[in-house]
Structure formats: C-alpha cells, structure tokens
Design an enzyme around this catalytic site. Structure first.
Site, PDB file in Angstrom:
ATOM      1  N   SER A  97      73.176  61.558  53.179  1.00 28.04           N
ATOM      2  CA  SER A  97      74.162  62.096  52.239  1.00 28.04           C
ATOM      3  C   SER A  97      74.620  61.001  51.272  1.00 28.04           C
ATOM      4  O   SER A  97      74.613  61.182  50.047  1.00 28.04           O
ATOM      5  CB  SER A  97      75.345  62.659  53.041  1.00 28.04           C
ATOM      6  N   LYS A 102      73.099  60.260  47.073  1.00 22.33           N
ATOM      7  CA  LYS A 102      73.988  60.248  45.911  1.00 22.33           C
ATOM      8  C   LYS A 102      73.958  58.891  45.207  1.00 22.33           C
ATOM      9  O   LYS A 102      73.966  58.810  43.984  1.00 22.33           O
ATOM     10  CB  LYS A 102      75.419  60.586  46.337  1.00 22.33           C
ATOM     11  N   HIS A 160      80.735  52.136  47.313  1.00 23.08           N
ATOM     12  CA  HIS A 160      81.014  53.412  47.963  1.00 23.08           C
ATOM     13  C   HIS A 160      81.791  53.146  49.251  1.00 23.08           C
ATOM     14  O   HIS A 160      81.572  52.137  49.914  1.00 23.08           O
ATOM     15  CB  HIS A 160      79.682  54.106  48.298  1.00 23.08           C
ATOM     16  N   ARG A 168      78.491  71.105  56.888  1.00 18.58           N
ATOM     17  CA  ARG A 168      78.747  70.131  57.967  1.00 18.58           C
ATOM     18  C   ARG A 168      80.231  70.089  58.305  1.00 18.58           C
ATOM     19  O   ARG A 168      80.615  69.951  59.465  1.00 18.58           O
ATOM     20  CB  ARG A 168      78.279  68.738  57.541  1.00 18.58           C
ATOM     21  N   ASP A 206      73.193  68.053  48.812  1.00 15.66           N
ATOM     22  CA  ASP A 206      74.251  67.408  49.597  1.00 15.66           C
ATOM     23  C   ASP A 206      75.548  68.198  49.491  1.00 15.66           C
ATOM     24  O   ASP A 206      76.253  68.363  50.490  1.00 15.66           O
ATOM     25  CB  ASP A 206      74.479  65.962  49.144  1.00 15.66           C
TER      26      ASP A 206
HETATM   27  N1  URA Z   1      80.521  60.270  52.705  1.00 11.16           N
HETATM   28  C1  URA Z   1      79.478  61.005  52.226  1.00 11.16           C
HETATM   29  O1  URA Z   1      79.208  61.018  51.035  1.00 11.16           O
HETATM   30  N2  URA Z   1      78.744  61.702  53.108  1.00 11.16           N
HETATM   31  C2  URA Z   1      78.999  61.709  54.422  1.00 11.16           C
HETATM   32  O2  URA Z   1      78.278  62.347  55.145  1.00 11.16           O
HETATM   33  C3  URA Z   1      80.088  60.947  54.906  1.00 11.16           C
HETATM   34  C4  URA Z   1      80.841  60.229  54.015  1.00 11.16           C
END
Ligand code: URA
Length: 423
Positions: A183, A187, A82, A168, A161
């Site tokens: 967040s 995921k 990620h 946000r 999220d």
């Molecule tokens: N990537 C994400 O998935 N969430 C965030 O809050 C920032 C970057």
C-alpha cells in the site's frame, strides 16, 4: 482463472503468481471480484503472509491500476517523506519546509485521516483558502518555484489501494505487513520522487506494535524500493504517546508553526530534525552530520518558518484564519505521582469523536476541536494538576478522561523517539 481457487491457494499457504494477483486486484477494481471475496483473500494474506516476490508483484499491480506521476520536469532531486500513521503526527508540516529551504524538492501527495491516524491534508484544510486540489501543472510549477507543494490530487494515483484500503479498514486486515508495504510503496513509487524517507511508527498508537514487526516492515519496503530503483531509508520511531503537545487539525498547524519558530516540544523537534536531515542527506548526497547542521541552522534562523508561510500563501491559504473551539475544558489529575503512560488510542478516539477525525470516509472534519497536552511522560504530578485541555465547539461530557493518563508512584525509563534507522 477463478477467485475462489486463488483464495484457497493462499489459504493453504502457497505462493500466488503475478497473474493471480493481477486477476484478483483488477477484478476487484472492476467490481467482478466482490467485497466478501477480496476480504477473504486479504485475511488469507494476513494469516499466511506473502514472500517478497509476491509483495513486489502486488505493489506492481497496484501501481499499474492508475497514473504514475512524472516529476522529471522538476529540476533537482525529489525526496518524499511518509509516515505509517500516528496520533498528533504533524511532522510533514515541519520537515517539508525545512528540507525545501535546504534545496530539496518536495512534491508531496498526501492523504486524509482514516481510523486513529491524522491526515496532512485535513490539517492543511483548517487554513482558510488553502487549495489541496492542485492540477498536475500547478503542482509541478509550484515545486519549481518554491521547492515545496502538497496536494491530494495531481493524478489518479493507485485507485486499487484506495478501494482495498477502505475494505481493509472494515475487515480487520490493516495490520498485515505485506498489505501495508505494498500500500505504502505503490503510492510512493507512483508519486514519482527519486528517494523516500519513511517514518515507521511503532508502539501502542501505531499499526506496528513491536520493534521486530517494524523492522520487518522497514526491510520489506526497502527491498521493494530497490526493485523499483528507489532509495528508501526507514526511520523507526516510538508512537506510544501522542506526538508533540497537540492532537487536532488547527491545533497541529499552530504547533507546526511554533516548532518552526523554535518553540516546539523537545521530542517532536528532535524527530523533525532527524527526518529532515535524512531527506537532505540523501537528496544532496552529503553526510548526515552535515545535513543535520544545515537543518538546525534553517530552524534557528527561521528560514524554515518563512518557507512554511510562503508555501501556505502560494497555495491560497490565509494563515491568520486558524480557528479554535471556544470551550477549553481542563482535565485534572485525581492522584499524585509521575505520568508514566497515556492511553493514546483511546484519547485519539475521543478527540476524533468530537470531529477531529472520521469514522467513515464521508464524515466531515471539524478543524477547531482537539486536545492540548500539558504534561510529559515522567513529569511529577500533584493532585488537581492540569493534565491537558479538551478544545471543543460545544458542551461535552469529559467523564473519566483523566483515566487515559496513567499516574504511578515511580517514573519509568525514557523511551527514545528514534529507535532504529534501516537503510
Ligand atoms: N499507510 C498506508 O498508506 N497504508 C497502510 O496500509 C498503512 C499505512
């Protein structure tokens, strides 16, 4: 329980319980907690912070808001990667095939672009026919067959999220470490991989502006991973300048191909080799040195490139279909000296305004537009040298775009692409 009491409790800097966090998040998903109340709570969290117990509880509540993908029918160790988000970040398109061809199983759920960051799914959708909406069965079968699949769907993953992230974005709370950590980790955990490599971007073109903040975010995500029994390694990398030579969807797919063909930008290639080495090292339980040698071999013998083509074809894509804007507008320097900086955020904002990214989640992407960088930091620049090209679909005003390129009389100390690795 009452949402106003919960907001006030956080505003006073007190610890929220699991029940209070669940009440706020579930209530928001059910439209019982309103946008303005959730925005207040998010801002209180940004200002007062959360301890690790609260961040763990927030992550858990977010995971439980949707499906958890069960990848147990995929044979072998599943490793996810990620990025916290950067400009010109097409690393997944390179590291996915390289790690897969070394025997790692990559079952990746990716997102679309929002704000200044690019999204892997938007890049893949610049390839005609490429299916980013696989069913869970198609997703899992593909990973068992060829070791690599990337999709948006395969389950209703962390709906909390999705809703909170969108809020946000418009409430000035994208940079709070507890919110970013929960967040990302919700995921990653819901999408089922065994081990996770996170590329934590730091610099002018990233959410994290300082190395200290990037380290704190990394340690937080590693601790949350531990509590869910997932090994997490954070690679902190520089994001002061765009990554590689291109920004824009079709251009970045082409750059990923060039990189897998051995013709990539040196800094970008180095980052891809390091990220994929860590994926291979944790996935096969071998030393990072052995993993690095294996990944370099797969780059040099083009097995990574062939895996990329196989993956695109398997998901229905025609790699010969990439299209680029017909206008190539040269950006020239009006000074001489050394290229010492690039205003990455404003350059990305300009390219996004041509259609490469979106301001609103419903905006349509134009895959053909983008920017090609022709100079690197510390390159010597003569007056009238080409700094780059805007690739567009229509006639556009490029007034003052060369101001985004800072030319100075002295060069600067090189900034390493990898700044720290935290396990
Ligand atoms: N990537 C994400 O998935 N969430 C965030 O809050 C920032 C970057």
């Amino acid at each position: 329980m009452n949402i106003v009491d919960i907001i006030n409790k956080k505003e006073e800097g007190n610890e929220l319980s699991y029940e209070e966090i669940k009440y706020a998040v579930d209530g928001y998903l059910a439209d019982e907690v309103k946008d303005y109340q959730m925005s207040s709570l998010l801002m209180a969290i940004e200002i007062k912070g959360m301890n690790i117990e609260e961040i763990y509880n927030l992550t858990k509540v977010m995971i439980d808001s949707g499906d958890i993908i069960d990848l147990s029918s995929i044979n072998g160790i599943k490793v996810d990667k990620h990025s916290t988000g950067g400009v010109g970040d097409k690393t997944t398109l390179v590291v996915g095939p390289l790690a897969a061809v070394c025997g790692i199983k990559i079952a990746k759920m990716s997102g679309r672009a929002l704000g200044f960051t690019g999204g892997t799914i938007d890049k893949l959708e610049s390839i005609k026919g490429f299916n980013t909406n696989l069913s869970k069965e198609e997703f899992i079968n593909q990973v068992n067959d060829i070791g690599l699949s990337i999709t948006t769907t395969a389950g209703n993953l962390v709906p909390a999220d999705k809703k909170i992230y969108a809020l946000r974005d418009v409430s000035g709370t994208t940079e709070a470490i507890p919110l970013i950590a929960s967040s990302i980790m919700s995921k990653k955990i819901a999408s089922g991989s065994d081990k996770i490599i996170i590329d934590v971007k730091v610099g002018k073109g990233a959410f994290m502006k300082t190395l200290d903040d990037a380290r704190l975010l990394s340690k937080t995500m590693i601790e949350i991973g531990k509590r869910f029994n997932k090994e997490v390694i954070a690679i902190i990398t520089n994001m002061d300048y765009p990554l590689g030579n291109t920004i824009g969807n079709s251009l970045e797919v082409q750059e990923a191909i060039d990189t897998l063909n051995g013709n990539g930008d040196e800094r970008f290639t180095k980052l891809c080799l390091i990220l994929s080495s860590y994926m291979v090292s944790v996935g096969k339980n071998i030393s990072i040195e052995d993993a690095f040698d294996e990944v370099v071999e797969k780059l040099n013998n083009k097995e990574g490139l062939n895996k990329f083509y196989e993956f695109i074809k398997y998901q229905g894509g025609d790699i010969n279909s990439l299209e680029f804007g017909k206008n190539k507008i040269e950006i020239k320097s009006d000074k001489e000296g050394y290229l010492t900086d690039i205003d990455t955020l404003n350059l990305a904002g300009f390219i996004n305004s041509l259609g490469a990214g979106r301001k609103d989640k419903n905006d349509k992407i134009n895959p053909k537009v983008g920017f090609i960088l022709t100079k690197k930091i510390n390159d010597k620049i003569e007056k009238n040298d080409t700094l780059g090209y805007v690739i567009s679909d229509s006639d556009i005003d490029i007034n003052n775009l060369n101001n985004y390129f800072i030319i100075d009389s002295k060069n600067i100390d090189e900034i390493n692409i990898v700044l720290d690795i935290i396990k």
